[in-house]
Design a protein around this motif. Structure first.
Motif, PDB file in Angstrom:
ATOM      1  N   VAL A 242      -1.244  48.933 -28.187  1.00  0.00           N
ATOM      2  CA  VAL A 242      -1.360  47.808 -27.259  1.00  0.00           C
ATOM      3  C   VAL A 242      -0.949  46.510 -27.944  1.00  0.00           C
ATOM      4  N   VAL A 243      -1.484  46.259 -29.136  1.00  0.00           N
ATOM      5  CA  VAL A 243      -1.195  45.000 -29.842  1.00  0.00           C
ATOM      6  C   VAL A 243       0.279  44.927 -30.229  1.00  0.00           C
ATOM      7  N   ALA A 244       0.817  45.998 -30.801  1.00  0.00           N
ATOM      8  CA  ALA A 244       2.223  45.994 -31.212  1.00  0.00           C
ATOM      9  C   ALA A 244       3.153  45.905 -30.006  1.00  0.00           C
ATOM     10  N   GLY A 245       2.830  46.657 -28.952  1.00  0.00           N
ATOM     11  CA  GLY A 245       3.678  46.636 -27.764  1.00  0.00           C
ATOM     12  C   GLY A 245       3.738  45.267 -27.124  1.00  0.00           C
ATOM     13  N   MET A 246       2.584  44.589 -27.020  1.00  0.00           N
ATOM     14  CA  MET A 246       2.581  43.259 -26.403  1.00  0.00           C
ATOM     15  C   MET A 246       3.262  42.227 -27.290  1.00  0.00           C
ATOM     16  N   ALA A 247       3.152  42.384 -28.611  1.00  0.00           N
ATOM     17  CA  ALA A 247       3.843  41.463 -29.515  1.00  0.00           C
ATOM     18  C   ALA A 247       5.357  41.607 -29.358  1.00  0.00           C
ATOM     19  N   ILE A 248       5.839  42.844 -29.274  1.00  0.00           N
ATOM     20  CA  ILE A 248       7.277  43.079 -29.083  1.00  0.00           C
ATOM     21  C   ILE A 248       7.734  42.543 -27.731  1.00  0.00           C
ATOM     22  N   TRP A 249       6.944  42.809 -26.704  1.00  0.00           N
ATOM     23  CA  TRP A 249       7.281  42.346 -25.355  1.00  0.00           C
ATOM     24  C   TRP A 249       7.382  40.812 -25.327  1.00  0.00           C
ATOM     25  N   LYS A 250       6.375  40.149 -25.855  1.00  0.00           N
ATOM     26  CA  LYS A 250       6.371  38.691 -25.822  1.00  0.00           C
ATOM     27  C   LYS A 250       7.514  38.123 -26.650  1.00  0.00           C
ATOM     28  N   GLY A 251       7.776  38.739 -27.804  1.00  0.00           N
ATOM     29  CA  GLY A 251       8.877  38.264 -28.639  1.00  0.00           C
ATOM     30  C   GLY A 251      10.228  38.485 -27.996  1.00  0.00           C
ATOM     31  N   ALA A 252      10.411  39.637 -27.348  1.00  0.00           N
ATOM     32  CA  ALA A 252      11.699  39.947 -26.720  1.00  0.00           C
ATOM     33  C   ALA A 252      11.977  39.034 -25.537  1.00  0.00           C
ATOM     34  N   ALA A 253      10.940  38.585 -24.843  1.00  0.00           N
ATOM     35  CA  ALA A 253      11.129  37.724 -23.674  1.00  0.00           C
ATOM     36  C   ALA A 253      11.294  36.252 -24.044  1.00  0.00           C
ATOM     37  N   SER A 254      11.062  35.907 -25.302  1.00  0.00           N
ATOM     38  CA  SER A 254      11.143  34.513 -25.730  1.00  0.00           C
ATOM     39  C   SER A 254      12.592  34.107 -26.008  1.00  0.00           C
ATOM     40  N   ASP A 255      12.830  32.825 -26.062  1.00  0.00           N
ATOM     41  CA  ASP A 255      14.168  32.318 -26.389  1.00  0.00           C
ATOM     42  C   ASP A 255      14.587  32.742 -27.789  1.00  0.00           C
ATOM     43  N   LEU A 256      13.624  32.755 -28.717  1.00  0.00           N
ATOM     44  CA  LEU A 256      13.936  33.186 -30.077  1.00  0.00           C
ATOM     45  C   LEU A 256      14.354  34.645 -30.101  1.00  0.00           C
ATOM     46  N   GLY A 257      13.648  35.466 -29.342  1.00  0.00           N
ATOM     47  CA  GLY A 257      14.000  36.882 -29.297  1.00  0.00           C
ATOM     48  C   GLY A 257      15.397  37.104 -28.763  1.00  0.00           C
ATOM     49  N   ARG A 258      15.780  36.376 -27.723  1.00  0.00           N
ATOM     50  CA  ARG A 258      17.121  36.527 -27.151  1.00  0.00           C
ATOM     51  C   ARG A 258      18.197  36.007 -28.099  1.00  0.00           C
ATOM     52  N   SER A 259      17.826  35.021 -28.911  1.00  0.00           N
ATOM     53  CA  SER A 259      18.832  34.455 -29.811  1.00  0.00           C
ATOM     54  C   SER A 259      19.184  35.390 -30.967  1.00  0.00           C
ATOM     55  N   VAL A 260      18.283  36.297 -31.333  1.00  0.00           N
ATOM     56  CA  VAL A 260      18.545  37.193 -32.464  1.00  0.00           C
ATOM     57  C   VAL A 260      19.035  38.567 -32.017  1.00  0.00           C
ATOM     58  N   VAL A 261      19.045  38.800 -30.702  1.00  0.00           N
ATOM     59  CA  VAL A 261      19.521  40.075 -30.166  1.00  0.00           C
ATOM     60  C   VAL A 261      20.939  39.886 -29.639  1.00  0.00           C
ATOM     61  N   PRO A 262      21.861  40.803 -29.951  1.00  0.00           N
ATOM     62  CA  PRO A 262      23.235  40.684 -29.428  1.00  0.00           C
ATOM     63  C   PRO A 262      23.248  40.521 -27.912  1.00  0.00           C
ATOM     64  N   GLU A 263      24.158  39.687 -27.423  1.00  0.00           N
ATOM     65  CA  GLU A 263      24.195  39.367 -25.998  1.00  0.00           C
ATOM     66  C   GLU A 263      24.372  40.605 -25.131  1.00  0.00           C
ATOM     67  N   GLY A 264      25.069  41.608 -25.643  1.00  0.00           N
ATOM     68  CA  GLY A 264      25.284  42.815 -24.872  1.00  0.00           C
ATOM     69  C   GLY A 264      24.008  43.589 -24.592  1.00  0.00           C
ATOM     70  N   LEU A 265      22.946  43.305 -25.369  1.00  0.00           N
ATOM     71  CA  LEU A 265      21.675  44.003 -25.180  1.00  0.00           C
ATOM     72  C   LEU A 265      20.661  43.191 -24.375  1.00  0.00           C
ATOM     73  N   HIS A 266      21.027  41.994 -23.932  1.00  0.00           N
ATOM     74  CA  HIS A 266      20.087  41.131 -23.212  1.00  0.00           C
ATOM     75  C   HIS A 266      19.589  41.777 -21.924  1.00  0.00           C
ATOM     76  N   ALA A 267      20.418  42.620 -21.325  1.00  0.00           N
ATOM     77  CA  ALA A 267      20.003  43.270 -20.086  1.00  0.00           C
ATOM     78  C   ALA A 267      18.828  44.207 -20.301  1.00  0.00           C
ATOM     79  N   TRP A 268      18.651  44.658 -21.528  1.00  0.00           N
ATOM     80  CA  TRP A 268      17.550  45.564 -21.841  1.00  0.00           C
ATOM     81  C   TRP A 268      16.261  44.818 -22.179  1.00  0.00           C
ATOM     82  N   LEU A 269      16.363  43.512 -22.353  1.00  0.00           N
ATOM     83  CA  LEU A 269      15.180  42.721 -22.701  1.00  0.00           C
ATOM     84  C   LEU A 269      14.412  42.332 -21.442  1.00  0.00           C
ATOM     85  N   PRO A 270      13.097  42.177 -21.544  1.00  0.00           N
ATOM     86  CA  PRO A 270      12.315  41.742 -20.375  1.00  0.00           C
ATOM     87  C   PRO A 270      12.703  40.327 -19.979  1.00  0.00           C
ATOM     88  N   SER A 271      12.843  40.093 -18.685  1.00  0.00           N
ATOM     89  CA  SER A 271      13.246  38.767 -18.204  1.00  0.00           C
ATOM     90  C   SER A 271      12.077  37.786 -18.166  1.00  0.00           C
TER      91      SER A 271
END
Length: 393
Positions: A242-271
């Motif tokens: 639960v703790v790890a999953g929510m940390a990943i979710w929150k990080g992936a949905a943040s602006d910082l998370g999107r900036s470090v992930v290749p643009e082609g994978l943004h569709a897989w990130l939570p909006s």
């Protein structure tokens, strides 16, 4: 009743840690607040403070209810509420003085920070604001958690009485009130600033009384069957997920998370970030995250851990044991720190505000703890020619 040596140091330690984090988060414009634990999941230090306070209530008032009855228990709770109420008023007035100095002496704009702006009703209509504050209908920034605590302590004897007679049905009733708050979030006391309390009492009573119920279950020994190795491993795995999953979710949905992930994978990130995690009504995902954190803390930090006797742990525990004065001082320091950061100063000022504030809070805890120990030793030594007096429960 367990004696004072049986006190679980972890409660004081985690409460002290929560108080320091609350101070850091309450300083407006504080860069350090961006790396506190609340940035890596939906819950933060407020849940720690309220949950442990509920746990402590069971230890403080449970024996009084059992030995002296409901009336004595309620009297003790109301005496504590009077102390909290007085501390709330005093803290507000000291903070108002800091704001007045910032606005009328340092010529800082009150509207530049919501911390300062929350005191505008007091300067605009002093008599009306003070009258509202006395009845907890005007709560400037950071003072709503203390008002919430007053209500919860006042209601604690009723919960303890209900639990003693109806068992887990009392917990079920608390959960029903929590669900009502989710369905009707506007059910909250009024506040001259921002319209209503930031903490819905109907929602936050749940985490408070979950702490109370846990303390009662631990002391009764009813949780011992759950200490089998496979159950503990299952709880550890579930809480970690639960703790790890929510940390990943929150990080992936943040602006910082999107900036470090290749643009082609943004569709897989939570909006969007984690849903149902609002602070006002203690959203279900927020409550789940906190309960997972509490489970991890209990499993990974055993009560007999050697490092709990270390100097840093003792410093934090001293703050947690004297949480009321440390919290009140932290609110004042947070307002003062906000003012200092508004004046500029860059990194040196940020370090001075944070390190200076933390040092003062730790020092306050140590001084109060030493005073408490001196009083305890004095009370333990009987006067010449008298018999020792047994310690009151």
């Amino acid at each position: 009743m367990h004696d004072r040596q049986a006190r679980d140091v972890r409660l004081d330690l985690f409460k002290g840690m929560a108080l320091l984090i609350i101070f850091i988060n309450h300083v407006g414009g504080n860069p350090l607040a961006k790396v506190t634990p609340g940035r890596f999941g939906p819950s933060d230090s407020a849940e720690i403070f309220v949950f442990i306070s509920g746990y402590a209530v069971a230890l403080a008032y449970g024996p009084v209810l059992a030995k002296q009855g409901f009336a004595a228990c309620q009297r003790k709770a109301l005496l504590r509420c009077r102390q909290l109420w007085g501390a709330n008023i005093a803290t507000m007035l000291v903070c108002a003085l800091v704001v007045a100095l910032a606005v009328f002496v340092a010529d800082l704009p009150m509207t530049a920070s919501n911390r300062l702006a929350s005191f505008a009703p007091l300067f605009d209509s002093p008599l009306m604001a003070m009258a509202a504050h006395v009845v907890l209908a005007y709560l400037p920034f950071a003072l709503d958690i203390l008002a919430l605590y007053i209500l919860l302590v006042a209601a604690a004897p009723l919960f303890l009485w209900s639990y003693a007679r109806f068992g887990m049905a009392a917990v079920a009733a608390s959960v029903v009130l929590y669900l009502a708050a989710q369905a009707v979030p506007e059910l909250t006391p009024p506040n001259l600033w921002q319209g209503g309390w930031n903490f819905s009492p109907l929602a936050w009573q749940c985490v408070f009384f979950l702490g109370t119920a846990l303390a009662l279950l631990v002391r009764s020994g009813r949780l011992e069957p759950l200490r089998s190795a496979w159950i503990l491993r299952l709880l550890l795995a579930a809480a970690t997920a639960v703790v790890a999953g929510m940390a990943i979710w929150k990080g992936a949905a943040s602006d910082l998370g999107r900036s470090v992930v290749p643009e082609g994978l943004h569709a897989w990130l939570p909006s969007e970030t984690i849903p149902w995690a609002g602070k006002h009504t203690l959203g279900p995902m927020r409550l789940l995250h906190f309960l997972a954190l509490a489970c991890l803390a209990a499993l990974l930090v055993p009560r007999e851990a050697g490092w709990l006797a270390s100097a840093p742990a003792r410093l934090l525990a001293a703050c947690g044991r004297h949480s009321l004065p440390v919290f009140c001082l932290g609110v004042v320091l947070a307002i003062a720190g906000t003012v200092l950061l508004m004046t500029g100063g860059g990194l040196p000022m940020v370090l001075a505000v944070n390190l200076g504030g933390i040092a003062l809070l730790l020092m306050t805890g140590v001084v109060l703890e030493r005073r408490r120990l001196r009083r305890s030793r004095t009370a333990a030594v009987p006067m010449a020619g008298t018999a020792p007096i047994a310690e009151a429960p």
